[in-house]
Design a protein around this motif. Structure first.
Motif, PDB file in Angstrom:
ATOM      1  N   TRP A  30     -77.013  61.317 -33.845  1.00 22.82           N
ATOM      2  CA  TRP A  30     -76.062  61.698 -34.901  1.00 22.82           C
ATOM      3  C   TRP A  30     -76.817  62.614 -35.860  1.00 22.82           C
ATOM      4  O   TRP A  30     -77.795  62.198 -36.469  1.00 22.82           O
ATOM      5  CB  TRP A  30     -75.556  60.457 -35.625  1.00 22.82           C
ATOM      6  CG  TRP A  30     -74.543  60.689 -36.719  1.00 22.82           C
ATOM      7  CD1 TRP A  30     -74.525  61.675 -37.646  1.00 22.82           C
ATOM      8  CD2 TRP A  30     -73.398  59.870 -36.998  1.00 22.82           C
ATOM      9  NE1 TRP A  30     -73.450  61.539 -38.493  1.00 22.82           N
ATOM     10  CE2 TRP A  30     -72.737  60.436 -38.113  1.00 22.82           C
ATOM     11  CE3 TRP A  30     -72.870  58.717 -36.433  1.00 22.82           C
ATOM     12  CZ2 TRP A  30     -71.587  59.883 -38.670  1.00 22.82           C
ATOM     13  CZ3 TRP A  30     -71.719  58.171 -36.989  1.00 22.82           C
ATOM     14  CH2 TRP A  30     -71.082  58.742 -38.078  1.00 22.82           C
ATOM     15  N   VAL A  80     -71.195  71.501 -40.615  1.00 22.48           N
ATOM     16  CA  VAL A  80     -70.852  70.086 -40.648  1.00 22.48           C
ATOM     17  C   VAL A  80     -70.065  69.819 -41.926  1.00 22.48           C
ATOM     18  O   VAL A  80     -70.550  70.019 -43.027  1.00 22.48           O
ATOM     19  CB  VAL A  80     -72.125  69.225 -40.596  1.00 22.48           C
ATOM     20  CG1 VAL A  80     -71.777  67.752 -40.777  1.00 22.48           C
ATOM     21  CG2 VAL A  80     -72.833  69.446 -39.270  1.00 22.48           C
ATOM     22  N   TYR A 119     -79.669  71.334 -30.788  1.00 21.55           N
ATOM     23  CA  TYR A 119     -78.515  71.778 -31.540  1.00 21.55           C
ATOM     24  C   TYR A 119     -78.678  73.238 -31.957  1.00 21.55           C
ATOM     25  O   TYR A 119     -77.759  73.834 -32.461  1.00 21.55           O
ATOM     26  CB  TYR A 119     -78.328  70.938 -32.806  1.00 21.55           C
ATOM     27  CG  TYR A 119     -77.485  69.711 -32.629  1.00 21.55           C
ATOM     28  CD1 TYR A 119     -76.111  69.751 -32.755  1.00 21.55           C
ATOM     29  CD2 TYR A 119     -78.073  68.483 -32.347  1.00 21.55           C
ATOM     30  CE1 TYR A 119     -75.346  68.616 -32.613  1.00 21.55           C
ATOM     31  CE2 TYR A 119     -77.305  67.335 -32.208  1.00 21.55           C
ATOM     32  CZ  TYR A 119     -75.945  67.409 -32.336  1.00 21.55           C
ATOM     33  OH  TYR A 119     -75.190  66.286 -32.194  1.00 21.55           O
ATOM     34  N   SER A 140     -69.791  65.460 -37.963  1.00 20.29           N
ATOM     35  CA  SER A 140     -70.901  64.998 -37.146  1.00 20.29           C
ATOM     36  C   SER A 140     -70.606  63.584 -36.674  1.00 20.29           C
ATOM     37  O   SER A 140     -69.740  62.904 -37.212  1.00 20.29           O
ATOM     38  CB  SER A 140     -72.209  65.026 -37.955  1.00 20.29           C
ATOM     39  OG  SER A 140     -72.056  64.269 -39.150  1.00 20.29           O
ATOM     40  N   SER A 142     -76.484  64.910 -39.217  1.00 16.86           N
ATOM     41  CA  SER A 142     -75.664  65.201 -40.389  1.00 16.86           C
ATOM     42  C   SER A 142     -76.414  66.203 -41.249  1.00 16.86           C
ATOM     43  O   SER A 142     -77.441  65.877 -41.847  1.00 16.86           O
ATOM     44  CB  SER A 142     -75.384  63.932 -41.199  1.00 16.86           C
ATOM     45  OG  SER A 142     -74.573  64.218 -42.320  1.00 16.86           O
TER      46      SER A 142
END
Length: 520
Positions: free
Chosen positions: A259, A292, A283, A125, A261
């Motif tokens: 970002w 990830v 996403y 990520s 994660s």
């Protein structure tokens, strides 16, 4: 070293990698590889059929055999792939290759070992820029993270998190969260609700009701300045977290950096942007984009930052050329890690990869057999491309060594010490986990090899090149192709794509996003 080569598509990847490393140059044809006078030794390590009828131990044996065969003939080995399993036989073959101890056949090509250049992998990520066109008027903007229960909420010591930074509104104004210590009393509001889709997510789990806050402590999760918006989600947080704001303005583009994660469960969590209650970018099910997995993949992780393990293994991540969109909030136009490039303490260097709409041009299989209809493709990307470039540099370093006896470990030392420290994050002991020792520099590396000084970079050469002006227009959102916007219709965050019925299947992912599934 190519994987899975029975089908037409499976040969595309190896062809593009080989072209980046060593396509013939100075011939007025097509493209030139990094080491354009080098010779390519193509090795088909395995076939899909062979893996389908054999077990994983046989797969490891075949890969090890391919590596040791190549070590008898080649000065540099390129592995633009990684595996979901660790193979003892492959690890031992790489050890023998980098030390020059191959005893089968003709023995090692190089007494000091052949360096093995490996892609770090594409499942990490990182910061991704989002651009969404917006009509004039007042709109409700909402970023939300939909969360279900998980057996593994932690990725490398970091709970599942989302960071947002450098919002630019359609009227040109910006929000970098620099003036905020919390969202209380600001133009933003944040809330949390229980995930009603999942029967496991009930009040018995004593959810913590996580809401968005301000990050000012972790510099790597800040795009510019010293703050970003942050959501941290724990295992019991079976709910949906929202960050809202109302803005009025002209038509134009909304842009922001995000970002995400998340953990490695088989589909559940989702991050999305809604405008006026309608999902416009997402996403989607995170599992649909690949799990990830931030740390450097195997076998690239056989490298070691301290040099105490595989001294001839060079782990290569991907870098970009910086913010090409003219985002005024960017502190600099410095390069940064490609968001998908896996990183960590075993990363050695980074090299150019795909960057927003830009990708890498290289050779392709002829005609319709390849990625594109011609003999070249301008859409190659991933850490496969980065590793191929470093393999070319390694070949050039070996060719430039005046004593012709440079070891695999010394090639790695040269490439590390020749690198440029790019990006805005600090380097400790000449490295950090996101860029390794920096972005590769071929001029420095070749100069160091020619001089026999493997430690000190040469003085920068005088340049008589005129400055160039480039026009760059953002045509659409800047997600990578695998990050396609998805519809929210019928989505329930406790559900997602069903796992494969065959539990004995696993995937080998090439570093250009292609995957081959093997069912044992």
């Amino acid at each position: 070293c190519m994987l899975a080569g029975d089908s037409i598509e499976a040969d595309n990847h190896g062809t593009a990698v080989a072209g980046l490393a060593a396509a013939q140059g100075n011939n007025t044809i097509g493209v030139a590889g990094v080491a354009f006078n080098a010779t390519i030794l193509p090795v088909r390590a395995i076939s899909e059929y062979e893996v389908a009828i054999q077990g994983s131990s046989a797969l490891c044996d075949r890969l090890a055999e391919a590596v040791e065969y190549a070590a008898q003939e080649a000065d540099v080995l390129n592995l633009s792939w990684n595996l979901p399993i660790n193979c003892m036989a492959l690890t031992q073959a790489i050890e023998r290759t980098t030390s020059g101890d191959v005893t089968v056949g003709k023995g090692s090509k190089r007494a000091g070992g052949s360096p093995v250049v490996v892609a770090s992998g594409n499942n990490a990520s990182g910061w991704v820029k989002v651009t969404v066109p917006v009509t004039a008027g007042e709109h409700a903007y909402e970023w939300r993270y939909l969360r279900t229960d998980s057996l593994d909420p932690v990725v490398d010591g970091i709970e599942e998190s989302v960071w947002i930074d450098d919002i630019q509104w359609p009227d040109g104004s910006t929000e970098g969260f620099e003036s905020l210590s919390s969202f209380s009393g600001s133009d933003f509001s944040t809330d949390w609700v229980l995930n009603q889709c999942n029967s496991i997510c009930d009040t018995n789990l004593l959810p913590e009701e996580p809401v968005w806050g301000i990050n000012s402590s972790a510099a790597e999760f800040v795009r510019s300045g010293s703050r970003s918006a942050q959501l941290v989600v724990a295992d019991s947080d079976c709910g949906n977290s929202y960050l809202h704001t109302l803005r009025e303005g002209p038509s134009g583009d909304l842009t922001f950096w995000v970002w995400v994660s998340a953990d490695t469960q088989d589909g559940a969590d989702k991050f999305e942007l809604l405008i006026d209650g309608q999902e416009v970018l997402s996403y989607g099910d995170l599992a649909a984009f690949g799990f990830v997995n931030d740390p450097v993949g195997y076998p690239a992780n056989l490298s070691d930052a301290s040099g105490s393990m595989e001294e001839g293994v060079i782990a290569v991540g991907g870098s970009t050329s910086g913010d090409l969109s003219g985002n005024s909030l960017s502190a600099t136009s410095a390069e940064y890690r490609a968001p998908y490039s896996q990183f960590g303490p075993t990363l050695d260097v980074v090299a150019p990869s795909s960057d927003q709409h830009l990708a890498i041009t290289t050779v392709d299989r002829t005609g319709s057999n390849g990625y594109d209809s011609g003999d070249y493709t301008n859409a190659f990307s991933g850490t496969s491309a980065s590793a191929a470039m470093v393999s070319g540099i390694a070949a050039a370093v070996i060719a430039s060594d005046t004593g012709n006896d440079i070891s695999a470990a010394d090639v790695k030392t040269v490439i590390r010490n020749a690198a440029d420290q790019v990006g805005s994050l600090p380097y400790t002991a000449d490295r950090n986990d996101y860029f390794g020792h920096g972005r590769v520099n071929m001029f420095n590396a070749v100069s160091m090899a020619m001089s026999g000084d493997y430690v000190n970079q040469p003085s920068a050469p005088a340049s008589n090149c005129a400055a160039q002006s480039f026009d760059y227009t953002v045509a659409s959102d800047l997600f990578l192709p695998r990050f396609e916007p998805q519809s929210i219709a019928g989505f329930c965050p406790a559900q997602g794509p069903l796992p494969e019925a065959e539990e004995a299947c696993f995937v080998i992912k090439a570093a250009n996003e292609n995957v081959v599934a093997f069912c044992l």
